[in-house]
Design a protein around this motif. Structure first.
Motif, PDB file in Angstrom:
ATOM      1  N   SER A   6       0.847  -1.195   0.000  1.00  0.00           N
ATOM      2  CA  SER A   6       0.000   0.000   0.000  1.00  0.00           C
ATOM      3  C   SER A   6       0.883   1.246   0.000  1.00  0.00           C
ATOM      4  N   ARG A   7       0.253   2.395  -0.022  1.00  0.00           N
ATOM      5  CA  ARG A   7       0.999   3.654   0.009  1.00  0.00           C
ATOM      6  C   ARG A   7       1.825   3.776   1.292  1.00  0.00           C
ATOM      7  N   THR A  12      -0.476  -5.935   0.836  1.00  0.00           N
ATOM      8  CA  THR A  12      -1.894  -5.972   0.477  1.00  0.00           C
ATOM      9  C   THR A  12      -2.187  -7.237  -0.321  1.00  0.00           C
ATOM     10  N   LEU A  19      -5.680  -2.103  -6.787  1.00  0.00           N
ATOM     11  CA  LEU A  19      -6.139  -1.227  -5.698  1.00  0.00           C
ATOM     12  C   LEU A  19      -6.686   0.081  -6.259  1.00  0.00           C
ATOM     13  N   GLY A  20      -6.024   0.605  -7.279  1.00  0.00           N
ATOM     14  CA  GLY A  20      -6.496   1.829  -7.921  1.00  0.00           C
ATOM     15  C   GLY A  20      -7.849   1.641  -8.580  1.00  0.00           C
ATOM     16  N   VAL A  22     -10.163  -0.618  -7.721  1.00  0.00           N
ATOM     17  CA  VAL A  22     -11.154  -0.761  -6.649  1.00  0.00           C
ATOM     18  C   VAL A  22     -11.474   0.600  -6.036  1.00  0.00           C
ATOM     19  N   ARG A  23     -10.453   1.421  -5.825  1.00  0.00           N
ATOM     20  CA  ARG A  23     -10.652   2.762  -5.270  1.00  0.00           C
ATOM     21  C   ARG A  23     -11.570   3.590  -6.175  1.00  0.00           C
ATOM     22  N   GLU A  24     -11.346   3.505  -7.474  1.00  0.00           N
ATOM     23  CA  GLU A  24     -12.167   4.249  -8.433  1.00  0.00           C
ATOM     24  C   GLU A  24     -13.601   3.721  -8.455  1.00  0.00           C
ATOM     25  N   GLN A  25     -13.762   2.399  -8.363  1.00  0.00           N
ATOM     26  CA  GLN A  25     -15.112   1.817  -8.309  1.00  0.00           C
ATOM     27  C   GLN A  25     -15.864   2.303  -7.073  1.00  0.00           C
ATOM     28  N   HIS A  26     -15.195   2.344  -5.925  1.00  0.00           N
ATOM     29  CA  HIS A  26     -15.830   2.830  -4.694  1.00  0.00           C
ATOM     30  C   HIS A  26     -16.201   4.307  -4.810  1.00  0.00           C
ATOM     31  N   ARG A  27     -15.322   5.105  -5.413  1.00  0.00           N
ATOM     32  CA  ARG A  27     -15.611   6.525  -5.593  1.00  0.00           C
ATOM     33  C   ARG A  27     -16.866   6.723  -6.434  1.00  0.00           C
ATOM     34  N   ARG A  84     -11.687  15.096   0.963  1.00  0.00           N
ATOM     35  CA  ARG A  84     -12.085  14.402  -0.261  1.00  0.00           C
ATOM     36  C   ARG A  84     -11.201  14.841  -1.416  1.00  0.00           C
TER      37      ARG A  84
END
Length: 150
Positions: A6-7, A12, A19-20, A22-27, A84
């Motif tokens: 991770s960062r 992970t 991870l990127g 998944v992060r975009e899907q959650h956003r 955000r």
């Protein structure tokens, strides 16, 4: 292996690219459902309660912390998390937080941040809280200490 860090450097289960994604899907999901449904999802995921149950608890407690009795209007809301990335305003944080039993996974009530931290710092052990109260009550004579000003 470096792709699976991770960062912050922790290992992970997904590579950085995934991870990127998944992060975009959650956003996108959060933007689609809106703040009220996000609140409902968070309350359900963390505590298995609905917003209606949270609001019923607030009303039952007369909008006050269950320990110290401070009214929620007199509590300064603590912003948590990071700003955000999309620049939108973050949701108004709850002034009364959900206190729950970590072992039995049951909601005990709503507390102000100070009382919630006190319970957490005591590791949910009443004996520690009683010992702390006895310490404070017995500390009638405080030993003065010298100030730095001499």
């Amino acid at each position: 292996m470096e792709q699976f860090r991770s960062r912050s450097g922790k290992l992970t289960a997904r590579c950085g690219t995934c991870l990127g994604v998944v992060r975009e899907q959650h956003r996108k999901w959060r933007a689609r459902i809106g703040p009220e449904k996000i609140r409902a999802a968070n309350l359900w995921k963390k505590y298995r309660i609905t917003p209606e149950q949270y609001d019923a608890l607030r009303e039952a407690q007369d909008y006050r912390c269950k320990i110290c009795g401070t009214h929620e209007d007199d509590i300064t809301a603590v912003l948590s998390g990071r700003p955000r990335l999309d620049g939108q305003q973050t949701a108004e944080p709850a002034r009364l937080v959900v206190d729950h039993c970590h072992s039995g996974r049951r909601v005990r009530g709503l507390l102000c941040n100070h009382c919630n931290a006190m319970i957490g710092q005591s590791r949910d052990q009443p004996a520690i809280l009683r010992a702390g109260a006895a310490y404070l009550e017995g500390a009638v004579r405080c030993i003065p200490y010298a100030s730095r000003r001499g």
